[in-house]
Design an enzyme around this catalytic site. Structure first.
Site, PDB file in Angstrom:
ATOM      1  N   ARG A 155       1.140  -2.158  -2.478  1.00  9.59           N
ATOM      2  CA  ARG A 155       1.433  -3.514  -2.924  1.00  9.59           C
ATOM      3  C   ARG A 155       0.232  -4.041  -3.706  1.00  9.59           C
ATOM      4  NH1 ARG A 155       2.845  -3.403   2.685  1.00  9.59           N
ATOM      5  NH2 ARG A 155       5.100  -3.701   3.050  1.00  9.59           N
ATOM      6  N   LYS A 179       0.786  -5.817   5.190  1.00  6.01           N
ATOM      7  CA  LYS A 179       1.310  -7.089   5.690  1.00  6.01           C
ATOM      8  C   LYS A 179       1.062  -7.206   7.188  1.00  6.01           C
ATOM      9  CE  LYS A 179       4.954  -8.146   2.355  1.00  6.01           C
ATOM     10  NZ  LYS A 179       6.404  -8.412   2.184  1.00  6.01           N
ATOM     11  N   HIS A 246       5.105  -4.450  -8.652  1.00  9.68           N
ATOM     12  CA  HIS A 246       6.259  -4.241  -7.780  1.00  9.68           C
ATOM     13  C   HIS A 246       7.132  -3.098  -8.302  1.00  9.68           C
ATOM     14  CE1 HIS A 246       7.812  -5.843  -4.151  1.00  9.68           C
ATOM     15  NE2 HIS A 246       8.977  -6.227  -4.632  1.00  9.68           N
ATOM     16  N   ARG A 249       5.524   0.208  -7.479  1.00 12.41           N
ATOM     17  CA  ARG A 249       5.754   0.545  -6.065  1.00 12.41           C
ATOM     18  C   ARG A 249       7.188   1.039  -5.859  1.00 12.41           C
ATOM     19  NH1 ARG A 249       4.251  -0.485  -0.631  1.00 12.41           N
ATOM     20  NH2 ARG A 249       5.835  -1.542   0.632  1.00 12.41           N
ATOM     21  N   HIS A 272       6.561  -0.146   5.716  1.00 16.34           N
ATOM     22  CA  HIS A 272       7.699  -0.974   6.115  1.00 16.34           C
ATOM     23  C   HIS A 272       7.842  -0.959   7.634  1.00 16.34           C
ATOM     24  CE1 HIS A 272       9.896  -0.457   1.984  1.00 16.34           C
ATOM     25  NE2 HIS A 272       8.992  -1.416   1.955  1.00 16.34           N
ATOM     26  N   TYR A 281      16.075   1.845  -1.202  1.00 21.66           N
ATOM     27  CA  TYR A 281      15.655   2.799  -2.223  1.00 21.66           C
ATOM     28  C   TYR A 281      16.607   3.981  -2.332  1.00 21.66           C
ATOM     29  CZ  TYR A 281      11.363   0.135  -2.252  1.00 21.66           C
ATOM     30  OH  TYR A 281      10.464  -0.882  -2.359  1.00 21.66           O
TER      31      TYR A 281
END
Length: 305
Positions: A155, A179, A246, A249, A272, A281
């Protein structure tokens, strides 16, 4: 109408999430979302809003969401704002400052499923293989930045936060803080290792010397600067298409999934927390999957026949 009871603990809440280790970006987003909520509640007719926390109801928050929707905010943004409001309410309830969470049974607006945009693999390879002016430190830096962006699928916030000692070139991996300040290790491609080896001796450093990617003055590149450099690079060398971190990625995820078919491994590499986030995806390139089917299945009808 008095909202002091609900907003009184706002500063204490923000101080608490800072202590929990939330990033400056996250804290700033919570601040904006809550200040907007207070303003919305203050603008409503007195009969629509209670005066103290105990009187706030589900209706008050759904009315606030409705007003934001009327301003044209999309479902994703509304869901994020509701999440910010809910976390504040939960925090108040846990401390006995609010009887119940009025947002508890509010469902976030349904978001349309969007398949991420991926860049063609051939286009990316051609762009990343363009000659780099070794005498231009910024060009060398940018090449390392873009190789890492596509080669490891980070990211933009993760790239921004990288320090030089997060990179292990001999072992070919990078330590990433994602994150929620979750830590993970991501492999480096051979091209990324080579580009970083060329860049590191030229890296400008400020007083602390920590940041991996820095500007002329030695300070850490901002997320906006990274986005801008990528867009400029694509515009100057490509075919005019828009390129964002983005999209890089997404391209990493889609191309890796096409090649490996290992969605669990891709989930780990992307950082994730939920497999459902990674599953989108699988829809990136149906044409590619259809071609594989045509070529491999003995009963498949050739599409060019």
């Amino acid at each position: 109408m008095v909202l002091d009871g609900f907003a009184a603990h706002f500063d204490a809440y923000l101080e608490n999430i800072v202590r929990e280790g939330k990033s400056e970006h996250t804290v700033a987003a919570y601040r904006r979302d809550l200040e907007e909520l207070f303003a919305l509640l203050a603008q409503m007719p007195s009969e629509d809003v209670g005066g103290v926390p105990q009187d706030l109801s589900r209706r008050d928050f759904t009315a606030a969401l409705r007003r934001l929707s009327q301003r044209g905010l999309n479902a994703r943004t509304l869901a994020r704002k509701l999440s910010s409001w809910r976390q504040y309410c939960v925090w108040l309830v846990e401390r006995g400052l609010l009887h119940t969470d009025p947002t508890a049974d509010i469902k976030p607006p349904k978001q349309p499923e969007r398949v991420p945009k991926a860049l063609p693999q051939e286009w990316l390879n051609r762009m990343l293989d363009l000659p780099v002016d070794g005498g231009d430190p910024l060009a060398v830096r940018d090449h390392a930045l873009f190789e890492l962006m596509y080669g490891s699928g980070l990211r933009v916030s993760e790239i921004h936060g990288l320090n030089a000692d997060d990179v292990y070139l001999d072992e070919a991996w990078v330590h990433v803080t994602g994150k929620g300040r979750k830590q993970r290790q991501v492999p480096l491609t051979g091209k990324s290792v080579e580009a970083l080896k060329n860049y590191l001796p030229l890296r400008q450093t400020a007083s602390d010397g920590k940041a991996l990617f820095t500007g002329r003055n030695g300070t850490r590149l901002s997320q906006r600067q990274i986005q801008k450099r990528l867009a400029q690079w694509a515009a100057q060398n490509g075919d005019g298409r828009h390129v964002s971190p983005h999209m890089m990625r997404h391209s990493y995820a889609g191309h890796l999934l096409q090649a490996s078919r290992d969605i669990r491994a891709v989930q780990e590499l992307l950082g994730h927390s939920s497999l459902s986030t990674t599953q989108i995806y699988t829809k990136l390139d149906f044409d590619h999957i259809a071609r594989l089917y045509d070529e491999a299945h003995p009963r498949a009808k050739r599409r060019d026949e």
